[in-house]
Design a protein around this motif. Structure first.
Motif, PDB file in Angstrom:
ATOM      1  N   GLY A   7      46.218  36.714  35.799  1.00  0.00           N
ATOM      2  CA  GLY A   7      45.895  37.374  37.691  1.00  0.00           C
ATOM      3  C   GLY A   7      46.509  37.438  38.051  1.00  0.00           C
ATOM      4  N   ILE A   8      46.370  38.019  38.992  1.00  0.00           N
ATOM      5  CA  ILE A   8      47.765  38.173  39.861  1.00  0.00           C
ATOM      6  C   ILE A   8      47.015  37.664  41.682  1.00  0.00           C
ATOM      7  CG2 ILE A   8      47.147  40.264  42.091  1.00  0.00           C
ATOM      8  CD1 ILE A   8      45.484  41.846  40.452  1.00  0.00           C
ATOM      9  N   TYR A   9      48.790  37.304  41.876  1.00  0.00           N
ATOM     10  CA  TYR A   9      49.178  36.273  42.737  1.00  0.00           C
ATOM     11  C   TYR A   9      49.902  36.609  44.189  1.00  0.00           C
ATOM     12  CZ  TYR A   9      48.182  32.819  38.871  1.00  0.00           C
ATOM     13  OH  TYR A   9      47.749  32.625  37.614  1.00  0.00           O
ATOM     14  N   ILE A  10      49.919  36.045  44.907  1.00  0.00           N
ATOM     15  CA  ILE A  10      50.500  36.856  46.370  1.00  0.00           C
ATOM     16  C   ILE A  10      50.478  35.657  47.272  1.00  0.00           C
ATOM     17  CG2 ILE A  10      49.728  38.405  48.386  1.00  0.00           C
ATOM     18  CD1 ILE A  10      47.741  40.024  46.960  1.00  0.00           C
ATOM     19  N   TRP A  11      51.511  35.625  47.555  1.00  0.00           N
ATOM     20  CA  TRP A  11      51.611  34.100  48.497  1.00  0.00           C
ATOM     21  C   TRP A  11      53.024  34.568  49.096  1.00  0.00           C
ATOM     22  CZ3 TRP A  11      53.990  34.975  43.493  1.00  0.00           C
ATOM     23  CH2 TRP A  11      55.188  34.635  43.821  1.00  0.00           C
ATOM     24  N   CYS A  12      52.460  33.802  50.835  1.00  0.00           N
ATOM     25  CA  CYS A  12      53.557  33.280  51.686  1.00  0.00           C
ATOM     26  C   CYS A  12      53.476  32.779  52.642  1.00  0.00           C
ATOM     27  CB  CYS A  12      53.491  35.200  52.697  1.00  0.00           C
ATOM     28  SG  CYS A  12      51.663  34.993  53.811  1.00  0.00           S
ATOM     29  N   PRO A  13      54.067  32.355  53.218  1.00  0.00           N
ATOM     30  CA  PRO A  13      54.028  30.966  54.233  1.00  0.00           C
ATOM     31  C   PRO A  13      52.693  30.116  55.139  1.00  0.00           C
ATOM     32  CG  PRO A  13      56.349  32.084  54.705  1.00  0.00           C
ATOM     33  CD  PRO A  13      55.137  32.915  54.184  1.00  0.00           C
ATOM     34  N   TRP A  14      51.767  31.711  55.367  1.00  0.00           N
ATOM     35  CA  TRP A  14      50.241  31.441  55.665  1.00  0.00           C
ATOM     36  C   TRP A  14      48.943  31.398  55.023  1.00  0.00           C
ATOM     37  CZ3 TRP A  14      54.041  35.018  57.153  1.00  0.00           C
ATOM     38  CH2 TRP A  14      55.204  35.265  58.281  1.00  0.00           C
ATOM     39  N   GLY A  33      55.628  23.043  37.595  1.00  0.00           N
ATOM     40  CA  GLY A  33      56.575  24.556  38.024  1.00  0.00           C
ATOM     41  C   GLY A  33      56.696  24.773  39.547  1.00  0.00           C
ATOM     42  N   THR A  34      57.710  25.249  39.828  1.00  0.00           N
ATOM     43  CA  THR A  34      57.282  26.099  40.946  1.00  0.00           C
ATOM     44  C   THR A  34      58.198  27.062  41.190  1.00  0.00           C
ATOM     45  OG1 THR A  34      57.721  25.329  43.370  1.00  0.00           O
ATOM     46  CG2 THR A  34      59.716  24.113  42.106  1.00  0.00           C
ATOM     47  N   ILE A  35      58.585  28.129  41.932  1.00  0.00           N
ATOM     48  CA  ILE A  35      58.820  29.134  42.717  1.00  0.00           C
ATOM     49  C   ILE A  35      59.645  28.865  43.573  1.00  0.00           C
ATOM     50  CG2 ILE A  35      58.354  31.486  43.253  1.00  0.00           C
ATOM     51  CD1 ILE A  35      57.625  31.696  40.291  1.00  0.00           C
ATOM     52  N   HIS A  36      60.486  29.047  44.033  1.00  0.00           N
ATOM     53  CA  HIS A  36      61.712  29.039  44.987  1.00  0.00           C
ATOM     54  C   HIS A  36      62.046  30.154  46.006  1.00  0.00           C
ATOM     55  CE1 HIS A  36      62.401  25.956  42.518  1.00  0.00           C
ATOM     56  NE2 HIS A  36      62.914  26.058  42.082  1.00  0.00           N
ATOM     57  N   SER A  37      60.759  30.836  46.383  1.00  0.00           N
ATOM     58  CA  SER A  37      60.232  31.755  47.325  1.00  0.00           C
ATOM     59  C   SER A  37      59.754  31.263  48.393  1.00  0.00           C
ATOM     60  CB  SER A  37      60.721  32.902  46.158  1.00  0.00           C
ATOM     61  OG  SER A  37      60.024  34.130  46.938  1.00  0.00           O
ATOM     62  N   SER A  38      59.827  32.088  49.261  1.00  0.00           N
ATOM     63  CA  SER A  38      58.232  31.686  50.767  1.00  0.00           C
ATOM     64  C   SER A  38      57.436  32.989  50.634  1.00  0.00           C
ATOM     65  CB  SER A  38      58.569  31.555  51.761  1.00  0.00           C
ATOM     66  OG  SER A  38      60.032  32.219  51.851  1.00  0.00           O
ATOM     67  N   SER A  39      57.652  33.557  49.257  1.00  0.00           N
ATOM     68  CA  SER A  39      56.519  34.887  50.081  1.00  0.00           C
ATOM     69  C   SER A  39      56.726  35.578  48.934  1.00  0.00           C
ATOM     70  CB  SER A  39      56.628  35.838  50.823  1.00  0.00           C
ATOM     71  OG  SER A  39      57.964  36.893  51.473  1.00  0.00           O
ATOM     72  N   PHE A  51      54.888  39.983  36.233  1.00  0.00           N
ATOM     73  CA  PHE A  51      56.075  40.816  36.632  1.00  0.00           C
ATOM     74  C   PHE A  51      56.011  40.584  37.766  1.00  0.00           C
ATOM     75  CE2 PHE A  51      53.412  43.333  33.069  1.00  0.00           C
ATOM     76  CZ  PHE A  51      55.092  44.490  32.424  1.00  0.00           C
ATOM     77  N   THR A  52      56.887  39.965  38.692  1.00  0.00           N
ATOM     78  CA  THR A  52      57.381  39.465  39.360  1.00  0.00           C
ATOM     79  C   THR A  52      57.573  40.042  40.542  1.00  0.00           C
ATOM     80  OG1 THR A  52      57.220  37.657  40.674  1.00  0.00           O
ATOM     81  CG2 THR A  52      58.495  37.369  38.868  1.00  0.00           C
ATOM     82  N   SER A  53      57.861  40.164  41.569  1.00  0.00           N
ATOM     83  CA  SER A  53      58.862  40.276  43.308  1.00  0.00           C
ATOM     84  C   SER A  53      60.305  39.458  43.127  1.00  0.00           C
ATOM     85  CB  SER A  53      58.329  40.078  44.521  1.00  0.00           C
ATOM     86  OG  SER A  53      57.615  39.266  44.470  1.00  0.00           O
ATOM     87  N   TYR A  54      59.752  37.803  42.612  1.00  0.00           N
ATOM     88  CA  TYR A  54      60.722  37.234  42.752  1.00  0.00           C
ATOM     89  C   TYR A  54      62.250  37.392  41.798  1.00  0.00           C
ATOM     90  CZ  TYR A  54      63.482  32.691  42.474  1.00  0.00           C
ATOM     91  OH  TYR A  54      63.539  31.089  42.055  1.00  0.00           O
ATOM     92  N   GLN A  55      63.211  37.315  41.993  1.00  0.00           N
ATOM     93  CA  GLN A  55      63.949  38.191  41.549  1.00  0.00           C
ATOM     94  C   GLN A  55      65.377  36.272  41.200  1.00  0.00           C
ATOM     95  OE1 GLN A  55      64.464  40.885  39.837  1.00  0.00           O
ATOM     96  NE2 GLN A  55      62.797  40.791  41.014  1.00  0.00           N
TER      97      GLN A  55
END
Length: 60
Positions: A7-14, A33-39, A51-55
């Protein structure tokens, strides 16, 4: 990128948008599991191609 379901996942604080993916279910076991990024943005394709923007590191 919950459970690596395609799927496509988009996340931010809001808000969080998930297209085609799934929210983790705590039954029968809690999903740790958790991603250590707020967005960020991620695309998970069949065969666990991610493929992710998280580095950062996925190890907690």
């Amino acid at each position: 990128m919950n459970l690596l379901i395609p799927g496509i996942y988009i996340w931010c604080p809001w808000f969080t948008l998930i297209f085609g993916g799934s929210y983790p279910d705590d039954n029968p076991y809690r999903y740790p599991g958790t991603i250590h990024s707020s967005s960020g943005v991620a695309v998970v394709l069949p065969g666990y191609k991610i493929f992710t923007s998280y580095q950062g590191s996925y190890d907690a």
